[in-house]
Design an enzyme around this catalytic site. Structure first.
Site, PDB file in Angstrom:
ATOM      1  N   LYS A 110       0.851  -1.200   0.000  1.00  7.57           N
ATOM      2  CA  LYS A 110       0.000   0.000   0.000  1.00  7.57           C
ATOM      3  C   LYS A 110       0.884   1.247   0.000  1.00  7.57           C
ATOM      4  O   LYS A 110       1.475   1.607   1.005  1.00  7.57           O
ATOM      5  CB  LYS A 110      -0.933   0.055   1.218  1.00  7.57           C
ATOM      6  CG  LYS A 110      -2.042   1.075   0.942  1.00  7.57           C
ATOM      7  CD  LYS A 110      -2.628   1.739   2.160  1.00  7.57           C
ATOM      8  CE  LYS A 110      -1.896   2.897   2.725  1.00  7.57           C
ATOM      9  NZ  LYS A 110      -1.818   4.124   1.880  1.00  7.57           N
ATOM     10  N   GLU A 161       9.799   0.908  10.545  1.00  8.08           N
ATOM     11  CA  GLU A 161      10.822   1.926  10.257  1.00  8.08           C
ATOM     12  C   GLU A 161      10.154   3.268  10.516  1.00  8.08           C
ATOM     13  O   GLU A 161       9.304   3.696   9.737  1.00  8.08           O
ATOM     14  CB  GLU A 161      11.276   1.837   8.793  1.00  8.08           C
ATOM     15  CG  GLU A 161      11.988   0.551   8.441  1.00  8.08           C
ATOM     16  CD  GLU A 161      13.375   0.444   9.053  1.00  8.08           C
ATOM     17  OE1 GLU A 161      13.867   1.442   9.617  1.00  8.08           O
ATOM     18  OE2 GLU A 161      13.954  -0.652   8.978  1.00  8.08           O
ATOM     19  N   CYS A 179      13.577  10.638   7.208  1.00  6.07           N
ATOM     20  CA  CYS A 179      13.577  10.116   8.576  1.00  6.07           C
ATOM     21  C   CYS A 179      14.960  10.279   9.171  1.00  6.07           C
ATOM     22  O   CYS A 179      15.125  10.441  10.368  1.00  6.07           O
ATOM     23  CB  CYS A 179      13.179   8.649   8.571  1.00  6.07           C
ATOM     24  SG  CYS A 179      14.136   7.684   7.400  1.00  6.07           S
ATOM     25  N   GLU A 188      10.321  15.608  15.619  1.00  7.77           N
ATOM     26  CA  GLU A 188      10.640  15.459  14.193  1.00  7.77           C
ATOM     27  C   GLU A 188       9.806  16.462  13.394  1.00  7.77           C
ATOM     28  O   GLU A 188       8.578  16.433  13.459  1.00  7.77           O
ATOM     29  CB  GLU A 188      10.318  14.032  13.733  1.00  7.77           C
ATOM     30  CG  GLU A 188      10.692  13.799  12.282  1.00  7.77           C
ATOM     31  CD  GLU A 188      10.318  12.401  11.783  1.00  7.77           C
ATOM     32  OE1 GLU A 188       9.160  11.983  11.987  1.00  7.77           O
ATOM     33  OE2 GLU A 188      11.183  11.745  11.179  1.00  7.77           O
TER      34      GLU A 188
END
Ligand code: NAD
Length: 476
Positions: free
Chosen positions: A174, A248, A282, A379
């Site tokens: 997906k 992840e 990331c 983040e």
């Protein structure tokens, strides 16, 4: 475009209720749309993967390797279309889009080679006890769900697809609703290569489609790349079914710059570590730790380098950095600029969105950011760098490790003994010494602490899709 789902070897229209707009972030406007897959279509995709598994897992490793080499070759043949699509939908400048494509090609090539080494991995296990023999067999985990984000669509999917197919798993992929078109190339390639129907299925959709896949009881494993928030929901689904999961997730990584570094190189690494892909990595090294003795020399040069960075349309040959990929991301970065003002942070450069029609933000540097600042700890996923000074190596290590994340770090120093010592002390999955964001298919990818569970790439990436079976025989 409506036939945006590849299920059981067929292209089908989406029957879900969500309409997905595919946007050009440089213009802030849509250029395509498609309907999401329904929950029933997710069922069909999982059923197709289940039906294809018995035959696919019995194919020889060399047969699977041939398909993987076919993927690598066919990606190369679609180079211009895929580079252009990433420029248009992700906002990546051409050179970045090229790097992504080459990474995906290298990943399929690498796992083709590993697949060919598989027969050698079925090996005898010497036993101390007499009267028995034992051997190991590495078997595919089974039917795997793969859910991915939008920042490196071709790459993140290749890092999952290639080892999963090499191991003999069948998959349902997906893609992100922000970039739903790139990965359709994998379905087209499967068609071209005559990959058996059901081995690779692709369903597009938003959170609802992702949840239908991650909650599905027909999967043997789920591999997810994305935010911590969604990762935790995916982990809950896996826990409910006691099913393995690879995650992840996010990062808030440090770049440690010592007094003895080469300043020009350090400035380049710092800029690349926060501005590549407009900071939407990331692994962005978004926390700069700079030693006292060099800070006053380095920060003005860094400020100048960020000011001189050319932000513009990815279609322009001149652009060093494109827009951020989505309006949601643009608003999120703008929200952090507002927080920085509320917190009274010292902004050396940037700190604003750019009024250009598309979703552009300026490369940004905040200096002497307090440890408690939201910008130091959260983040942001944009070209926003926060800097702090340190006195000693121990202090630098402690501050770098003081994070709920643990994805990567960069160390800049000409003292290689120190570099190795600091690398060993950092609580992260990958450390770069005097380099930045250099990812090779042979090395592992993944983090410690809140950055995830498991590793991708290298042999570790393959073992994530394998199950170890021992066969023990009594000789008596
Ligand atoms: P996201 O978590 O919002 O979405 C990721 C995927 O999950 C998308 O396909 C989305 O449709 C799907 N999804 C959303 N809700 C879901 C649900 N309830 N159940 C199942 N699936 C659902 O993340 P994003 O905004 O697309 O990506 C940015 C994040 O990804 C950042 O946090 C970044 O650090 C992380 N990331 C990590 C790595 C890594 O290797 N560690 C790599 C790239 C991105």
């Amino acid at each position: 475009m409506t036939t945006s789902h590849y299920i059981a070897g067929r292209w089908v229209d989406g029957q879900g209720s969500d309409c997905i707009s595919v946007n050009d972030p440089a213009l802030g406007q849509p250029f395509a749309e498609l309907m999401a897959a329904s929950a029933e279509q997710v069922d069909q995709a999982v059923a197709a993967a289940r039906a294809a598994l018995p035959a696919w897992k019995c194919t020889s490793a060399s047969e699977r390797a041939a398909y993987l080499r076919g993927f690598a070759e066919q990606l190369g043949q679609r180079r211009e279309a895929l580079v252009t699509l990433q420029m248009r939908n992700n906002g990546k400048p051409r050179h970045e889009a090229e790097v992504d494509l080459d990474d995906a090609i290298a990943t399929f090539g690498y796992y083709a080679e590993l697949a060919e080494q598989l027969p050698g991995q079925n090996r005898d296990v010497p036993l101390a006890a007499p009267g028995f023999t034992a051997r190991t067999r590495l078997e595919p985990v089974g039917v795997v769900g793969l859910i991915v984000p939008w920042n490196f669509p071709l790459v993140t999917s290749a890092w999952k697809l290639a080892p999963a197919l090499a191991a003999g798993c069948t998959v349902v992929l997906k893609p992100s609703e922000v970039t739903p078109l790139c990965e359709l190339a994998y379905g087209q390639i499967a068609d071209t290569l005559g990959l058996p129907a059901g081995v690779l299925n692709i369903v597009n959709g938003k959170a609802e489609t992702g949840a239908a896949l991650s909650n599905h009881n027909g999967l043997d494993k789920l591999s997810f790349t994305g935010s911590n928030n969604v990762g935790s929901q995916v982990m809950r689904s896996a826990a409910a079914q006691c099913r393995p999961v690879t995650l992840e997730l996010g990062g808030k990584s440090a770049i440690l710059v010592f007094d003895d570094c080469d300043v020009d190189s350090a400035v380049q690494w710092i800029v690349a570590g926060i501005c590549w892909n407009a900071g939407q990595m990331c692994s962005a090294t978004s926390r700069l730790l700079v030693q006292d003795g060099i800070a006053d020399a380095l920060l003005p040069r860094l400020q100048a380098a960020l000011e001189n960075l050319r932000v513009g349309s990815p279609l322009s040959e001149e652009a060093d950095m494109g827009p951020v990929t989505s309006q949601a991301q643009w608003l999120k970065v703008a929200g952090y600029f507002a927080t920085a003002r509320e917190e009274g942070l010292q902004c050396l450069v940037g700190g604003k969105v750019l009024d250009r029609g598309g979703w552009f933000v300026s490369p940004t540097l905040y200096a002497d950011v307090p440890e408690g600042s939201r910008l130091w700890n959260e983040e942001i996923f944009g070209p926003v760098l926060c800097a702090r000074r340190f006195a000693s190596e121990q202090q630098a290590i402690a501050e770098a490790n003081d994070s709920r994340f643990g994805l990567v770090a960069t160390v800049c120093t000409t003292d290689l003994a120190r570099a190795e010592r600091v690398a060993d002390a950092l609580e992260v999955g990958h450390v770069w010494i005097n380099s930045v964001q250099a990812v090779f298919v042979e090395t592992s990818w993944g983090g410690t602490k809140g950055s995830g569970i498991g590793r991708e790439l290298g042999p570790w990436g393959l073992s994530g899709y394998q199950s170890v079976k021992h066969v023990t025989r009594c000789l008596g």
